[in-house]
Design an enzyme around this catalytic site. Structure first.
Site, short mmCIF file in Angstrom:
data_model
loop_
_atom_site.label_atom_id
_atom_site.label_comp_id
_atom_site.label_asym_id
_atom_site.label_seq_id
_atom_site.Cartn_x
_atom_site.Cartn_y
_atom_site.Cartn_z
N TYR A 59 0.86 -1.18 0.00
CA TYR A 59 0.00 0.00 0.00
C TYR A 59 0.89 1.22 0.00
O TYR A 59 1.83 1.31 0.81
CB TYR A 59 -0.90 -0.02 1.25
CG TYR A 59 -1.82 1.16 1.38
CD1 TYR A 59 -2.97 1.25 0.62
CD2 TYR A 59 -1.55 2.19 2.29
CE1 TYR A 59 -3.83 2.33 0.74
CE2 TYR A 59 -2.40 3.27 2.43
CZ TYR A 59 -3.54 3.34 1.65
OH TYR A 59 -4.40 4.41 1.78
N ASP A 72 9.48 2.61 -0.63
CA ASP A 72 8.50 3.33 0.18
C ASP A 72 8.79 3.03 1.65
O ASP A 72 8.43 1.98 2.17
CB ASP A 72 7.08 2.88 -0.22
CG ASP A 72 6.02 3.65 0.55
OD1 ASP A 72 6.38 4.38 1.50
OD2 ASP A 72 4.83 3.50 0.23
N LYS A 122 5.20 10.16 8.15
CA LYS A 122 4.93 9.84 9.55
C LYS A 122 6.06 10.17 10.52
O LYS A 122 5.97 11.17 11.23
CB LYS A 122 4.54 8.36 9.70
CG LYS A 122 3.37 7.98 8.79
CD LYS A 122 2.86 6.57 9.06
CE LYS A 122 1.98 6.08 7.96
NZ LYS A 122 0.70 5.60 8.35
#
Ligand code: HOZ
Length: 429
Positions: free
Chosen positions: A144, A237, A265
């Site tokens: 994802y 990622d 994040k």
């Protein structure tokens, strides 16, 4: 455990917010029950509006690596807020942040700050397409990379949790430009690359979004070699793994260099931030230095950068934090593994550093198919029972759990004890 106020808030929420939530996994739909509304957090703990206390293993899905409301981070945010919350103009801290990221992640020679992981990945793809002059990208089933159109194809995380791995609304032309390979299967990548001109391969080096799935021994080096051979941009990622698995992220742990890296994040210390960076010759194509357009008023926002910079400085300045996290995570893992063998419940515990998942599966989970074969109903029962014991884990089989520096031995022992009680109850079902 009282839940009246959370239930009442959820009743109001579903009237005005789709599904009652601003991000799908929070709705608890796949595990049953209704979500707990969080009132505050500190260290390893969360408290809900009904006054219940939980040991938290979500940590805002990764960024709270120092624990919630670390005073050094909150003070940095307060100091920044007193000087203004957004300027839409350049600041000194952005330069310091860029320098620090580049020094911690050697493959990143230049970096552009954005506001979320989704913005980072979609911008990185645009850049890779412009750099190579090619359109097709390869992503892995079950990975994802946020919710931009090119990634909602066999997507993990909430998309997999809610049975919408291929979202309606994504144009067919976009779907046809995304090729799907199988994680941990280098042959599936090679055959796609032999048949298509591919701009970029994007991968979570350790998957967090179908639960925690580590790369097999030779998978990442083989992927690196294939991308080099085909002059394809390798995008790692590291939104979840960056600054978590090591100061230099999964790239440091597995000794591999990305062409582009996406981050999020952790570099916001819990505030909304993302970034993408990599080789200078690629990054120099971004506007205004080059023609590839990407912009944002809140990019490099002073509050977010203050929180992120403080977090990164702490992590960079005291690398014993990583050894300590590893020790805690290994302690938790051995307790859970002991419980699994004592109770005989069909589970597989998988972990890399401070991220891990208890899969309700008889065999190890290595890709989308093995993840999809997990007993999600049993996982739901496990989740709800653990919550009842004050342990707040991910409300989805397809999300990783995260430890922080603030988790104490007492927290971990309580978690192992609850895990044993809950597995015992599941073993007699
Ligand atoms: N799907 C997100 C983590 N992989 C969860 C986001 C959220 O609900 O905050």
């Amino acid at each position: 455990m009282k839940t009246d106020q959370s239930k009442e808030l959820f009743r109001r929420a579903v009237e005005r917010i789709p599904g009652g939530v601003n991000s799908p996994v929070r709705a608890f739909r796949s595990v049953g029950g209704s979500p707990r509304f969080i009132a505050r957090a500190a260290g390893s703990k969360l408290w809900d509006v009904d006054g219940n206390e939980y040991i938290d293993y979500i940590g805002s899905w990764g960024p709270m690596i120092l624990g919630h409301a670390d005073p050094r981070v909150t003070e940095a945010v307060q100091r920044a807020a007193e000087r203004g919350t957004s300027f839409g103009a350049v600041t000194e801290r952005e330069v310091e942040m860029a320098e620090l990221i580049c020094s911690m992640v050697p493959s990143v020679e230049m970096v552009r700050m954005v506001n979320s992981g989704t913005e980072a990945t979609m911008s990185a793809i645009r850049l890779a397409r412009a750099y190579t002059g090619r359109e097709k990208i390869i992503k892995f089933e079950g990975c994802y990379h946020g919710h931009a159109d090119p990634f909602l194809i066999k997507a993990g995380s909430g998309a997999m949790t809610h049975g919408t791995p291929d979202s309606p609304g994504v144009p067919a032309s976009v779907v046809s430009a995304t090729l799907s390979a199988r994680f941990n299967d280098i042959n599936s990548v090679e055959s796609l690359m032999n048949n298509h001109k591919v701009a970029a391969v994007i991968v979570e080096p350790v998957v967090g979004n179908m639960g925690c799935v580590p790369p097999g021994d030779r998978f990442l080096p083989a992927l690196r070699a294939l991308c080099t051979k085909h002059q394809t941009v390798l995008i790692l990622d590291e939104v979840m793994t960056g600054f978590r698995l090591a100061p230099g992220g999964a790239q440091e742990l597995y000794d591999i260099r990305a062409d582009l890296t996406t981050l999020g994040k952790v570099i916001g210390g819990g505030l909304p931030v993302g970034a993408y960076g990599g080789k200078k010759e690629i990054m120099e194509m971004i506007s205004p230095q080059g023609p590839v357009y990407q912009a944002g008023t809140l990019s490099g926002n002073p509050l977010a950068i203050a929180a992120g910079l403080e977090t990164l400085r702490i992590l960079n300045g005291d690398r014993s934090i990583y050894a300590d996290l590893e020790k805690k995570a290994a302690f938790l893992e051995s307790g859970i593994r002991r419980n699994i063998s004592m109770t005989g419940v069909a589970c597989a515990y998988q972990r890399v550093g401070s991220m891990g998942t208890l899969f309700f599966s008889e065999r190890p989970v290595s890709d989308y198919d093995t993840a999809g074969a997990c007993d999600t109903v049993r996982f739901g029962r496990y989740f709800v029972s653990m919550l009842g014991h004050g342990i707040y884990g991910p409300p989805s089989q397809f999300e990783a759990a995260f430890l922080s520096a603030a988790h104490s031995e007492e927290d971990l022992s309580a978690t192992i004890a609850a895990n044993r009680t809950v597995l015992e109850s599941l073993s007699v079902d």
